[in-house]
Structure formats: C-alpha cells, structure tokens
Design a protein around this motif. Structure first.
Motif, PDB file in Angstrom:
ATOM      1  N   ASP A   1       0.867  -1.184   0.000  1.00 55.06           N
ATOM      2  CA  ASP A   1       0.000   0.000   0.000  1.00 55.06           C
ATOM      3  C   ASP A   1       0.903   1.234   0.000  1.00 55.06           C
ATOM      4  OD1 ASP A   1      -1.796   2.047   0.381  1.00 55.06           O
ATOM      5  OD2 ASP A   1      -3.020   0.967   1.836  1.00 55.06           O
TER       6      ASP A   1
ATOM      7  N   LYS B   1      -1.903   8.158  -5.253  1.00 53.71           N
ATOM      8  CA  LYS B   1      -3.125   7.354  -5.350  1.00 53.71           C
ATOM      9  C   LYS B   1      -3.695   7.424  -6.764  1.00 53.71           C
ATOM     10  CE  LYS B   1      -7.546   6.556  -2.980  1.00 53.71           C
ATOM     11  NZ  LYS B   1      -7.226   5.168  -2.617  1.00 53.71           N
TER      12      LYS B   1
ATOM     13  N   VAL C   1       0.468   4.292  -0.796  1.00 45.94           N
ATOM     14  CA  VAL C   1      -0.071   5.539  -0.254  1.00 45.94           C
ATOM     15  C   VAL C   1       0.216   5.620   1.239  1.00 45.94           C
ATOM     16  CG1 VAL C   1      -2.167   6.874   0.145  1.00 45.94           C
ATOM     17  CG2 VAL C   1      -1.850   5.677  -2.032  1.00 45.94           C
TER      18      VAL C   1
ATOM     19  N   ASP D   1       0.575   3.045  -7.864  1.00 47.88           N
ATOM     20  CA  ASP D   1      -0.382   2.547  -6.883  1.00 47.88           C
ATOM     21  C   ASP D   1      -0.811   1.140  -7.276  1.00 47.88           C
ATOM     22  OD1 ASP D   1      -2.534   2.038  -5.219  1.00 47.88           O
ATOM     23  OD2 ASP D   1      -3.689   3.801  -5.791  1.00 47.88           O
TER      24      ASP D   1
ATOM     25  N   TYR E   1      -4.535   0.620  -7.969  1.00 49.04           N
ATOM     26  CA  TYR E   1      -4.883   1.127  -9.299  1.00 49.04           C
ATOM     27  C   TYR E   1      -4.441   0.149 -10.387  1.00 49.04           C
ATOM     28  CZ  TYR E   1      -4.370   4.013 -13.530  1.00 49.04           C
ATOM     29  OH  TYR E   1      -4.414   4.496 -14.810  1.00 49.04           O
TER      30      TYR E   1
END
Length: 258
Positions: A153, A176, A155, A181, A184
C-alpha cells in the motif's frame, strides 16, 4: 551454480549499476549441493531488495543460491537504492531501469529465457512492492510475482517516509490512482482482460506492514484476482524471509511442474 558479481553501465541511470547473478550449473562432483539445469536458456527469477539494502543482500542473508540450484533457475538481483522502483522526481529513472533496460541487458549478458512463462519476479518489503508493480504493469512479461512482507500500500508507506517519498514521487497526493499505486494497477489489469500473472503474498502477523498486506489481499480477491496468501507469527526480519523465499520457489510455476 555460477555466481557472478556484475557491474555495467546503465543508460537509464546514467551511471554504473550492479547486480548479483546466479546461473544453473550441473556439477556432479560438487559435494553437498544438488543441482540441475534445463536445456537451452534458463528460467529466470528477478529477485528484488528492500529499502535499506542493495543487490548483495539476498546472497548475504539467505541461502538463495542453494535453494535455486535444486530448481535449475537463474536469479537476477539488481541494486536500485531507495527508489521504490520508480522514476524519481528528484533522482534517476529506476522504473525505466528495472522494467525496460535491465531485462534486455541481462539477456544480452547471460543465457536467460525471454518467454513469459519462464520469467518470474519476487522481492521483500520495498522489493515486494516492486515485484507486484512489475507483474501488474507488464502481465505479458511475467508469469508470476511474489511479495514477502511487501510495502504493497504505497499511499500508506509514502506517508510514513515523507522525506524519501517526496524525492521519489513528488507531491504525495499524486500517488493514489497512479501507475505507482498497486490498487490502481490491479484495477487496470482486470479491465484490460490480459493474461493475469499468478500472485503470491505473505506477511508476518507482527509485521508493521501486516495491515497493508491484508488490505491489498482483500482488494485483489474482491477484484477477482487469484492470490496465494500465507501468514504466520513473524516480524520484519531475515529469518522469516529465508524461510518464505523457499515457499516462493516451491510455488513458482516452473516448466517441470506444468
């Protein structure tokens, strides 16, 4: 196995780069080591390091050479510094290096297979993120990807390392829903209808990245991506990764297992 400490010039980085390479060798008179090799070019595992390490770390902290020898696969271990396998906003183009330049160079130096079904990528922590990023971004190149205690992760991790992250990604708000990401990239893969790489993910339940890993596992499953997930009581340490890289090698879809 043959072990090679390889130094070469990188056009992407504009400087000398380094990687450790182990190549299959069948040696009948070698004591205490089981070895095999496929005919022709070698199936290849690209094995990535974490944030505080370099290309030497897998050879120094694990028995990866001994484990790979039994399977007859080549292992490529490059150095990417604290780049998070990205083209840095304030630094070199490590994503271009790892995703485009390095595979071509490595195959020009060594007899490595080019076929998707013979190429795999794995890594720990930052390298776990890099491995999944490569496979989701280029599903036509990698049959399988494995993350060991991965920083999946990005972010969340970028917020935890703001000084590094701003040098790498620039404004953190831009990460993000970008190609950096993994959530995504998982969406993009599902939408693309391309062949999906097999995914493996493991993390210790006492690891500071455990919650990140659970979020990514659950998201992949919700998107319909098949992911092999394993957890046990462990922290972010090399005793765990030495055990789990053996699990990764047992899991890889090698030609002999098809």
């Amino acid at each position: 196995m043959a072990f090679i400490d390889c130094h070469f010039h990188s056009e992407s980085l504009g400087v000398a780069a380094s990687m450790h390479v182990i190549l299959p060798q069948v040696a009948k008179s070698q004591i205490g080591l089981t070895s095999r090799a496929y005919g022709g070019k070698h199936p290849t595992l690209l094995l990535l390091h974490g944030l505080s390490d370099d290309h030497t770390i897998w050879m120094r902290r694990t028995s990866i050479e001994r484990y790979a020898s039994q399977l007859g696969i080549a292992v490529i271990m490059p150095a990417v510094n604290r780049s998070f396998y990205a083209d840095m906003v304030s630094g070199p183009k490590y994503w271009e290096f790892i995703s485009e330049e390095l595979p071509v160079l490595a195959r020009s130096f060594f007899p490595l297979a080019e076929e998707r079904e013979l190429n795999y990528v794995a890594g720990l922590s930052m390298g776990g993120y890099g491995a999944v990023k490569l496979a989701l971004s280029h599903p036509n190149r990698y049959a399988a990807a494995a993350s060991l205690s991965g920083a999946v992760d990005i972010v969340e991790r970028a917020a935890a390392f703001p000084a590094d992250s701003q040098l790498i990604f620039g404004e953190l708000s831009t990460i993000k829903n970008s190609p950096n990401d993994l959530f995504y990239l998982a969406d993009q893969l599902v939408a693309s209808k391309q062949d999906r790489p097999q995914l493996y993910q493991c993390c210790g339940t006492e690891d500071f990245l455990y919650a990140d890993n659970i979020r990514f596992r659950d998201y992949c499953r919700a998107q319909g991506l098949q992911i092999t997930y394993e957890e046990e009581s462990a922290t972010h340490d090399w005793g765990y990764w030495d055990r789990k890289i053996q699990s990764v090698l047992d899991w890889l879809p090698l030609p002999s297992r098809s």
